[in-house]
Design an enzyme around this catalytic site. Structure first.
Site, PDB file in Angstrom:
ATOM      1  N   GLN A   1       0.854  -1.188   0.000  1.00  0.00           N
ATOM      2  CA  GLN A   1       0.000   0.000   0.000  1.00  0.00           C
ATOM      3  C   GLN A   1       0.887   1.234   0.000  1.00  0.00           C
ATOM      4  O   GLN A   1       1.604   1.480   0.965  1.00  0.00           O
ATOM      5  CB  GLN A   1      -0.905   0.011   1.225  1.00  0.00           C
ATOM      6  CG  GLN A   1      -1.787   1.254   1.274  1.00  0.00           C
ATOM      7  CD  GLN A   1      -2.679   1.283   2.499  1.00  0.00           C
ATOM      8  OE1 GLN A   1      -2.947   0.255   3.095  1.00  0.00           O
ATOM      9  NE2 GLN A   1      -3.139   2.464   2.876  1.00  0.00           N
TER      10      GLN A   1
ATOM     11  N   CYS B   1      -6.458   1.598   1.665  1.00  0.00           N
ATOM     12  CA  CYS B   1      -6.417   0.239   2.226  1.00  0.00           C
ATOM     13  C   CYS B   1      -7.682  -0.546   1.895  1.00  0.00           C
ATOM     14  O   CYS B   1      -7.644  -1.769   1.741  1.00  0.00           O
ATOM     15  CB  CYS B   1      -6.149   0.243   3.730  1.00  0.00           C
ATOM     16  SG  CYS B   1      -7.410   1.063   4.712  1.00  0.00           S
TER      17      CYS B   1
ATOM     18  N   HIS C   1      -7.926   0.562   9.661  1.00  0.00           N
ATOM     19  CA  HIS C   1      -7.198  -0.101   8.577  1.00  0.00           C
ATOM     20  C   HIS C   1      -7.959  -1.356   8.164  1.00  0.00           C
ATOM     21  O   HIS C   1      -8.690  -1.956   8.961  1.00  0.00           O
ATOM     22  CB  HIS C   1      -5.780  -0.435   9.071  1.00  0.00           C
ATOM     23  CG  HIS C   1      -4.882  -0.920   7.995  1.00  0.00           C
ATOM     24  ND1 HIS C   1      -4.675  -0.217   6.827  1.00  0.00           N
ATOM     25  CD2 HIS C   1      -4.126  -2.049   7.899  1.00  0.00           C
ATOM     26  CE1 HIS C   1      -3.818  -0.897   6.068  1.00  0.00           C
ATOM     27  NE2 HIS C   1      -3.493  -2.008   6.695  1.00  0.00           N
TER      28      HIS C   1
ATOM     29  N   ASP D   1      -1.901  -7.594   4.108  1.00  0.00           N
ATOM     30  CA  ASP D   1      -1.961  -6.226   4.608  1.00  0.00           C
ATOM     31  C   ASP D   1      -0.884  -5.430   3.888  1.00  0.00           C
ATOM     32  O   ASP D   1       0.313  -5.668   4.091  1.00  0.00           O
ATOM     33  CB  ASP D   1      -1.704  -6.247   6.127  1.00  0.00           C
ATOM     34  CG  ASP D   1      -1.672  -4.863   6.745  1.00  0.00           C
ATOM     35  OD1 ASP D   1      -1.654  -3.862   5.996  1.00  0.00           O
ATOM     36  OD2 ASP D   1      -1.652  -4.776   7.988  1.00  0.00           O
TER      37      ASP D   1
END
Length: 220
Positions: free
Chosen positions: A79, A85, A159, A174
């Site tokens: 990211q 996100c 997030h 992630d």
């Protein structure tokens, strides 16, 4: 914004509604039994707290020291855009389930996945930054959402991450982390239970926090 409206966002990008996102209302067996099966991805929205950040750094150091087995088939991207996100979580969910999901023939999302699949996690992120169709859809979805959408670089302390089953292993994806996190074996039948067990560890780290949302991508 995206966290509340993943299905319309993906419809605009050409994903057919053969699988749909739905809320997971609780982690106990009775509530999990209400979630339509099969489930191919789980998304977790959670608060980034000091406890979480210190855990994240410890986890990263431990994996760098000990190593972990990650299948080369896992689609993972970094990211680099501040508040993307939600978009990256959805891309992770879809990219690792292309054998289940169906797309329109001219789907911008399918095109993005085909073109980016061989790139490194960093280069996938750069490729996303340049992808007009996904960015414009992100912005219009954000504007339709219930909340005032934050600008892409405004600080947001929530997030959004994805859990997927690739080759019978559970992975946490992630884009703020340098690599996927392997969480052991899973199966299509056990996947929702296994993914929500990991979600519970996020909640246990911050027991005072209530801002957790779990969403499952289920066959419609």
């Amino acid at each position: 914004y995206l966290e509340q409206r993943p299905t319309p966002f993906l419809r605009q990008l050409g994903l057919l509604p053969t699988w749909q996102f739905g809320d997971v209302y609780g982690m106990d067996p009775e509530l999990l039994s209400m979630v339509p099966r099969p489930v191919c991805a789980v998304l977790l929205l959670f608060p980034v707290t000091e406890k979480y950040e210190s855990f994240r750094l410890e986890e990263e150091a431990k994996i760098k020291a000990q190593g972990q087995d990650v299948s080369p088939d896992v689609y993972f991207m970094k990211q680099t855009i501040g508040n993307a996100c939600g978009t990256i979580g959805l891309i992770h969910a879809v990219a690792n389930n292309q054998e289940h999901l169906e797309f329109e023939t001219d789907s911008p999302l399918k095109m993005f996945l085909v073109q980016s699949t061989k790139l490194s996690p960093e280069n996938k992120a750069t490729f996303l930054e340049k992808d007009e169709s996904i960015r414009v859809t992100h912005e219009s979805s954000a504007q339709e959402g219930q909340t005032e959408a934050p600008s892409l670089d405004e600080k947001v302390d929530l997030h959004f991450i994805a859990f997927v089953n690739v080759g019978g292993h559970l992975y946490e994806l992630d884009g703020r982390k340098p690599f996927p996190i392997a969480h052991g074996k899973t199966s299509e039948v056990r996947f929702l239970e296994d993914a929500t067990e990991v979600c519970k560890t996020f909640m246990a780290r911050d027991p005072q926090e209530l801002r957790f949302t779990v969403v499952a991508l289920s066959k419609a």
